[in-house]
Motif scaffolding. Structure first.
Motif, mmCIF file in Angstrom:
data_model
loop_
_atom_site.group_PDB
_atom_site.id
_atom_site.type_symbol
_atom_site.label_atom_id
_atom_site.label_comp_id
_atom_site.label_asym_id
_atom_site.label_seq_id
_atom_site.Cartn_x
_atom_site.Cartn_y
_atom_site.Cartn_z
ATOM 1 N N GLU A 192 37.009 34.705 29.901
ATOM 2 C CA GLU A 192 36.657 33.363 30.330
ATOM 3 C C GLU A 192 37.700 32.902 31.345
ATOM 4 O O GLU A 192 38.881 33.232 31.222
ATOM 5 C CB GLU A 192 36.606 32.413 29.143
ATOM 6 N N GLU A 193 37.241 32.151 32.334
ATOM 7 C CA GLU A 193 38.133 31.716 33.407
ATOM 8 C C GLU A 193 39.395 31.054 32.886
ATOM 9 O O GLU A 193 40.498 31.320 33.369
ATOM 10 C CB GLU A 193 37.388 30.742 34.316
ATOM 11 N N THR A 221 45.172 35.340 32.327
ATOM 12 C CA THR A 221 46.626 35.324 32.434
ATOM 13 C C THR A 221 46.976 35.143 33.919
ATOM 14 O O THR A 221 46.116 35.365 34.788
ATOM 15 C CB THR A 221 47.227 36.638 31.918
ATOM 16 N N PRO A 222 48.204 34.789 34.221
ATOM 17 C CA PRO A 222 48.583 34.675 35.635
ATOM 18 C C PRO A 222 48.319 35.957 36.432
ATOM 19 O O PRO A 222 47.913 35.893 37.595
ATOM 20 C CB PRO A 222 50.078 34.348 35.574
ATOM 21 N N ASP A 223 48.502 37.113 35.818
ATOM 22 C CA ASP A 223 48.239 38.381 36.499
ATOM 23 C C ASP A 223 46.750 38.598 36.765
ATOM 24 O O ASP A 223 46.390 39.346 37.675
ATOM 25 C CB ASP A 223 48.768 39.558 35.674
ATOM 26 N N GLN A 224 45.884 37.988 35.974
ATOM 27 C CA GLN A 224 44.438 38.158 36.137
ATOM 28 C C GLN A 224 43.819 37.164 37.112
ATOM 29 O O GLN A 224 42.674 37.330 37.509
ATOM 30 C CB GLN A 224 43.740 38.033 34.783
ATOM 31 N N GLU A 225 44.563 36.147 37.517
ATOM 32 C CA GLU A 225 44.039 35.124 38.431
ATOM 33 C C GLU A 225 43.503 35.731 39.724
ATOM 34 O O GLU A 225 42.567 35.211 40.326
ATOM 35 C CB GLU A 225 45.112 34.087 38.757
ATOM 36 N N VAL A 226 44.074 36.837 40.152
ATOM 37 C CA VAL A 226 43.626 37.491 41.379
ATOM 38 C C VAL A 226 42.149 37.901 41.283
ATOM 39 O O VAL A 226 41.445 37.929 42.298
ATOM 40 C CB VAL A 226 44.527 38.700 41.727
ATOM 41 N N PHE A 227 41.661 38.175 40.092
ATOM 42 C CA PHE A 227 40.268 38.596 39.937
ATOM 43 C C PHE A 227 39.303 37.423 40.088
ATOM 44 O O PHE A 227 38.173 37.600 40.539
ATOM 45 C CB PHE A 227 40.075 39.340 38.613
ATOM 46 N N LEU A 228 39.740 36.238 39.759
ATOM 47 C CA LEU A 228 38.957 35.039 40.037
ATOM 48 C C LEU A 228 38.862 34.848 41.551
ATOM 49 O O LEU A 228 37.779 34.594 42.090
ATOM 50 C CB LEU A 228 39.604 33.821 39.376
ATOM 51 N N GLU A 229 39.969 35.013 42.235
ATOM 52 C CA GLU A 229 39.981 34.890 43.687
ATOM 53 C C GLU A 229 39.109 35.954 44.343
ATOM 54 O O GLU A 229 38.396 35.679 45.308
ATOM 55 C CB GLU A 229 41.416 34.987 44.207
ATOM 56 N N LYS A 230 39.147 37.176 43.811
ATOM 57 C CA LYS A 230 38.298 38.250 44.346
ATOM 58 C C LYS A 230 36.822 37.924 44.182
ATOM 59 O O LYS A 230 36.018 38.162 45.087
ATOM 60 C CB LYS A 230 38.597 39.582 43.641
ATOM 61 N N ALA A 231 36.446 37.385 43.034
ATOM 62 C CA ALA A 231 35.046 37.039 42.790
ATOM 63 C C ALA A 231 34.600 35.922 43.735
ATOM 64 O O ALA A 231 33.507 35.989 44.308
ATOM 65 C CB ALA A 231 34.848 36.625 41.341
ATOM 66 N N GLU A 232 35.443 34.920 43.906
ATOM 67 C CA GLU A 232 35.108 33.831 44.819
ATOM 68 C C GLU A 232 34.924 34.354 46.241
ATOM 69 O O GLU A 232 33.983 33.972 46.931
ATOM 70 C CB GLU A 232 36.184 32.745 44.756
ATOM 71 N N ALA A 233 35.797 35.237 46.678
ATOM 72 C CA ALA A 233 35.694 35.815 48.024
ATOM 73 C C ALA A 233 34.456 36.695 48.158
ATOM 74 O O ALA A 233 33.774 36.657 49.186
ATOM 75 C CB ALA A 233 36.950 36.621 48.336
ATOM 76 N N PHE A 234 34.140 37.459 47.114
ATOM 77 C CA PHE A 234 32.968 38.334 47.146
ATOM 78 C C PHE A 234 31.692 37.517 47.352
ATOM 79 O O PHE A 234 30.863 37.861 48.209
ATOM 80 C CB PHE A 234 32.875 39.139 45.844
ATOM 81 N N PHE A 235 31.521 36.444 46.608
ATOM 82 C CA PHE A 235 30.305 35.658 46.732
ATOM 83 C C PHE A 235 30.302 34.781 47.985
ATOM 84 O O PHE A 235 29.244 34.454 48.503
ATOM 85 C CB PHE A 235 30.047 34.845 45.458
ATOM 86 N N ALA A 236 31.464 34.438 48.512
ATOM 87 C CA ALA A 236 31.535 33.692 49.769
ATOM 88 C C ALA A 236 31.036 34.575 50.923
ATOM 89 O O ALA A 236 30.354 34.103 51.832
ATOM 90 C CB ALA A 236 32.957 33.219 50.040
ATOM 91 N N GLU A 237 31.355 35.868 50.854
ATOM 92 C CA GLU A 237 30.902 36.814 51.879
ATOM 93 C C GLU A 237 29.406 37.045 51.810
ATOM 94 O O GLU A 237 28.766 37.276 52.818
ATOM 95 C CB GLU A 237 31.622 38.151 51.723
ATOM 96 N N GLU A 238 28.831 37.001 50.597
ATOM 97 C CA GLU A 238 27.398 37.239 50.424
ATOM 98 C C GLU A 238 26.553 36.070 50.922
ATOM 99 O O GLU A 238 25.395 36.232 51.197
ATOM 100 C CB GLU A 238 27.074 37.510 48.951
ATOM 101 N N GLU A 273 40.522 43.733 35.883
ATOM 102 C CA GLU A 273 40.961 45.064 36.283
ATOM 103 C C GLU A 273 40.321 46.264 35.562
ATOM 104 O O GLU A 273 40.013 47.256 36.219
ATOM 105 C CB GLU A 273 42.480 45.149 36.158
ATOM 106 N N PRO A 274 40.122 46.245 34.254
ATOM 107 C CA PRO A 274 39.562 47.444 33.622
ATOM 108 C C PRO A 274 38.226 47.894 34.210
ATOM 109 O O PRO A 274 37.889 49.069 34.172
ATOM 110 C CB PRO A 274 39.410 47.040 32.157
ATOM 111 N N CYS A 275 37.484 46.969 34.810
ATOM 112 C CA CYS A 275 36.204 47.331 35.414
ATOM 113 C C CYS A 275 36.390 48.225 36.634
ATOM 114 O O CYS A 275 35.513 49.014 36.957
ATOM 115 C CB CYS A 275 35.423 46.070 35.796
ATOM 116 N N GLN A 276 37.522 48.107 37.291
ATOM 117 C CA GLN A 276 37.755 48.906 38.493
ATOM 118 C C GLN A 276 37.835 50.392 38.194
ATOM 119 O O GLN A 276 37.451 51.205 39.014
ATOM 120 C CB GLN A 276 39.028 48.449 39.196
#
Length: 80
Positions: free
Chosen positions: A57-58, A62-79, A7-10
């Motif tokens: 690191e993956e 924390t449980p709240d940060q797991e969404v950012f792993l999912e976002k990264a996976e979706a971002f590269f799946a679209e590419e 999140e802080p990167c956003q």
């Protein structure tokens, strides 16, 4: 995936991580930077220079940060 940008990167999106990555695996997305897991060599250089401590690191997410792993996976799946 070894590292995940959270999140802080956003709100900052500074980009120091892109200049130190020896394999150019960090890609700018529309809302933040993302780390390409298939290219990343797990060196940790990006984490060391991030001015807002947005890179984790993956397995340290924390449980709240797991969404950012999912976002990264979706971002590269679209590419693909």
């Amino acid at each position: 995936m070894a590292f995940v940008i959270t999140e802080p990167c956003q709100t900052e999106k500074a980009g120091e991580c892109t200049t130190v990555c020896p394999v150019d695996c960090i890609v700018e997305g529309p809302d933040q930077f993302y780390i390409e897991p298939d290219i990343c060599i797990d060196c940790g250089a990006c984490k060391a220079v991030c001015p807002v401590d947005a890179i984790e690191e993956e397995y340290d997410l924390t449980p709240d940060q797991e969404v950012f792993l999912e976002k990264a996976e979706a971002f590269f799946a679209e590419e693909s």
